[in-house]
Design a protein around this motif. Structure first.
Motif, PDB file in Angstrom:
ATOM      1  N   ALA A  47       0.816  -1.211   0.000  1.00  0.00           N
ATOM      2  CA  ALA A  47       0.000   0.000   0.000  1.00  0.00           C
ATOM      3  C   ALA A  47       0.853   1.265   0.000  1.00  0.00           C
ATOM      4  CB  ALA A  47      -0.938  -0.003   1.199  1.00  0.00           C
ATOM      5  N   THR A  48       1.938   1.272   0.738  1.00  0.00           N
ATOM      6  CA  THR A  48       2.785   2.463   0.799  1.00  0.00           C
ATOM      7  C   THR A  48       3.386   2.775  -0.561  1.00  0.00           C
ATOM      8  OG1 THR A  48       3.336   1.958   3.095  1.00  0.00           O
ATOM      9  CG2 THR A  48       4.757   3.518   1.951  1.00  0.00           C
ATOM     10  N   ARG A  49       3.875   1.761  -1.231  1.00  0.00           N
ATOM     11  CA  ARG A  49       4.473   1.980  -2.554  1.00  0.00           C
ATOM     12  C   ARG A  49       3.435   2.509  -3.542  1.00  0.00           C
ATOM     13  NH1 ARG A  49       8.234  -2.065  -6.066  1.00  0.00           N
ATOM     14  NH2 ARG A  49       8.959  -0.461  -7.486  1.00  0.00           N
ATOM     15  N   ILE A  50       2.243   1.968  -3.494  1.00  0.00           N
ATOM     16  CA  ILE A  50       1.183   2.428  -4.394  1.00  0.00           C
ATOM     17  C   ILE A  50       0.832   3.885  -4.108  1.00  0.00           C
ATOM     18  CG2 ILE A  50      -1.274   2.167  -4.924  1.00  0.00           C
ATOM     19  CD1 ILE A  50      -0.728  -0.894  -4.694  1.00  0.00           C
ATOM     20  N   TYR A  51       0.756   4.235  -2.831  1.00  0.00           N
ATOM     21  CA  TYR A  51       0.385   5.603  -2.473  1.00  0.00           C
ATOM     22  C   TYR A  51       1.411   6.613  -2.999  1.00  0.00           C
ATOM     23  CZ  TYR A  51      -1.092   9.671   0.121  1.00  0.00           C
ATOM     24  OH  TYR A  51      -1.514  10.926   0.453  1.00  0.00           O
ATOM     25  N   PHE A  52       2.690   6.257  -2.928  1.00  0.00           N
ATOM     26  CA  PHE A  52       3.735   7.204  -3.301  1.00  0.00           C
ATOM     27  C   PHE A  52       4.201   7.100  -4.755  1.00  0.00           C
ATOM     28  CE2 PHE A  52       4.159   7.245   1.342  1.00  0.00           C
ATOM     29  CZ  PHE A  52       3.984   8.605   1.536  1.00  0.00           C
ATOM     30  N   THR A  53       3.604   6.208  -5.530  1.00  0.00           N
ATOM     31  CA  THR A  53       3.956   6.138  -6.939  1.00  0.00           C
ATOM     32  C   THR A  53       2.902   6.850  -7.765  1.00  0.00           C
ATOM     33  OG1 THR A  53       2.882   3.991  -7.155  1.00  0.00           O
ATOM     34  CG2 THR A  53       5.247   3.991  -6.742  1.00  0.00           C
ATOM     35  N   GLY A  54       3.215   7.092  -8.976  1.00  0.00           N
ATOM     36  CA  GLY A  54       2.356   7.924  -9.800  1.00  0.00           C
ATOM     37  C   GLY A  54       1.332   7.184 -10.629  1.00  0.00           C
ATOM     38  N   LYS A  55       0.818   7.923 -11.567  1.00  0.00           N
ATOM     39  CA  LYS A  55      -0.255   7.476 -12.446  1.00  0.00           C
ATOM     40  C   LYS A  55       0.129   6.236 -13.243  1.00  0.00           C
ATOM     41  CE  LYS A  55      -3.186   9.304 -16.098  1.00  0.00           C
ATOM     42  NZ  LYS A  55      -3.459  10.450 -16.964  1.00  0.00           N
ATOM     43  N   ALA A  56       1.374   6.115 -13.641  1.00  0.00           N
ATOM     44  CA  ALA A  56       1.816   4.981 -14.451  1.00  0.00           C
ATOM     45  C   ALA A  56       1.578   3.650 -13.739  1.00  0.00           C
ATOM     46  CB  ALA A  56       3.286   5.125 -14.822  1.00  0.00           C
ATOM     47  N   LYS A  57       1.830   3.596 -12.440  1.00  0.00           N
ATOM     48  CA  LYS A  57       1.611   2.362 -11.680  1.00  0.00           C
ATOM     49  C   LYS A  57       0.125   2.022 -11.657  1.00  0.00           C
ATOM     50  CE  LYS A  57       4.437   1.032  -9.059  1.00  0.00           C
ATOM     51  NZ  LYS A  57       5.471   0.570  -9.929  1.00  0.00           N
ATOM     52  N   ARG A  58      -0.740   3.019 -11.432  1.00  0.00           N
ATOM     53  CA  ARG A  58      -2.186   2.775 -11.425  1.00  0.00           C
ATOM     54  C   ARG A  58      -2.653   2.306 -12.805  1.00  0.00           C
ATOM     55  NH1 ARG A  58      -1.641   7.385  -8.518  1.00  0.00           N
ATOM     56  NH2 ARG A  58      -2.552   8.734 -10.111  1.00  0.00           N
ATOM     57  N   GLU A  59      -2.120   2.911 -13.862  1.00  0.00           N
ATOM     58  CA  GLU A  59      -2.493   2.504 -15.217  1.00  0.00           C
ATOM     59  C   GLU A  59      -2.026   1.074 -15.505  1.00  0.00           C
ATOM     60  OE1 GLU A  59      -0.869   5.628 -17.636  1.00  0.00           O
ATOM     61  OE2 GLU A  59      -2.663   6.872 -17.393  1.00  0.00           O
ATOM     62  N   SER A  60      -0.891   0.687 -14.984  1.00  0.00           N
ATOM     63  CA  SER A  60      -0.389  -0.674 -15.143  1.00  0.00           C
ATOM     64  C   SER A  60      -1.342  -1.677 -14.485  1.00  0.00           C
ATOM     65  CB  SER A  60       1.004  -0.783 -14.527  1.00  0.00           C
ATOM     66  OG  SER A  60       1.428  -2.112 -14.477  1.00  0.00           O
ATOM     67  N   ILE A  61      -1.840  -1.334 -13.317  1.00  0.00           N
ATOM     68  CA  ILE A  61      -2.778  -2.210 -12.609  1.00  0.00           C
ATOM     69  C   ILE A  61      -4.107  -2.278 -13.364  1.00  0.00           C
ATOM     70  CG2 ILE A  61      -4.044  -2.552 -10.442  1.00  0.00           C
ATOM     71  CD1 ILE A  61      -1.527  -1.094  -9.130  1.00  0.00           C
ATOM     72  N   GLN A  62      -4.545  -1.148 -13.881  1.00  0.00           N
ATOM     73  CA  GLN A  62      -5.759  -1.134 -14.699  1.00  0.00           C
ATOM     74  C   GLN A  62      -5.576  -2.016 -15.925  1.00  0.00           C
ATOM     75  OE1 GLN A  62      -7.314   3.315 -13.472  1.00  0.00           O
ATOM     76  NE2 GLN A  62      -6.487   3.073 -15.475  1.00  0.00           N
ATOM     77  N   GLY A  63      -4.391  -1.989 -16.529  1.00  0.00           N
ATOM     78  CA  GLY A  63      -4.084  -2.833 -17.678  1.00  0.00           C
ATOM     79  C   GLY A  63      -4.131  -4.308 -17.326  1.00  0.00           C
TER      80      GLY A  63
END
Length: 115
Positions: A47-63
């Motif tokens: 959770a900590t890594r996700i909170y402090f990373t940007g849009k690219a990580k969220r888009e990767s998870i969406q992918g």
């Protein structure tokens, strides 16, 4: 004499982070654990890594969700939970997981992926 940082060794627990991030980062971290165990479509993130990373990580998870037919909207803000859609209809995270397992024919219990 150097001033000691009394908080230097403290790490936020999942429950504490859940309060800070509105639960979204913890929810998304579980998504990565599930999807990684299901079909290795994403890395496992805390959770900590996700909170402090940007849009690219969220888009990767969406992918990764898209690979199993789920349109996921991963939110980072405090007041909005993640959203999952199947054929344009909003579903729960659990329904998204069940659909993903049906698509991949890889059925797991929570203990299989939440480690």
């Amino acid at each position: 004499m150097a001033k000691e940082d009394k908080f230097a060794d403290e790490v936020m627990s999942d429950d504490e982070l859940d309060g800070v991030a509105g639960g979204n980062c913890y929810e998304t971290a579980n998504d990565t654990r599930f999807l990684n165990s299901l079909n290795c479509s994403t890395d496992r993130y805390g959770a900590t890594r996700i909170y402090f990373t940007g849009k690219a990580k969220r888009e990767s998870i969406q992918g990764a969700w898209a690979k199993v037919g789920i349109d996921a909207k991963i939110h980072r803000n405090i007041d909005t939970g993640n959203e999952y859609y199947l054929n344009g209809q909003k579903i729960t995270q659990e329904e998204a997981r069940q659909h993903a397992m049906n698509v991949t024919e890889h059925h797991m219990s929570e203990s299989d992926w939440k480690w």
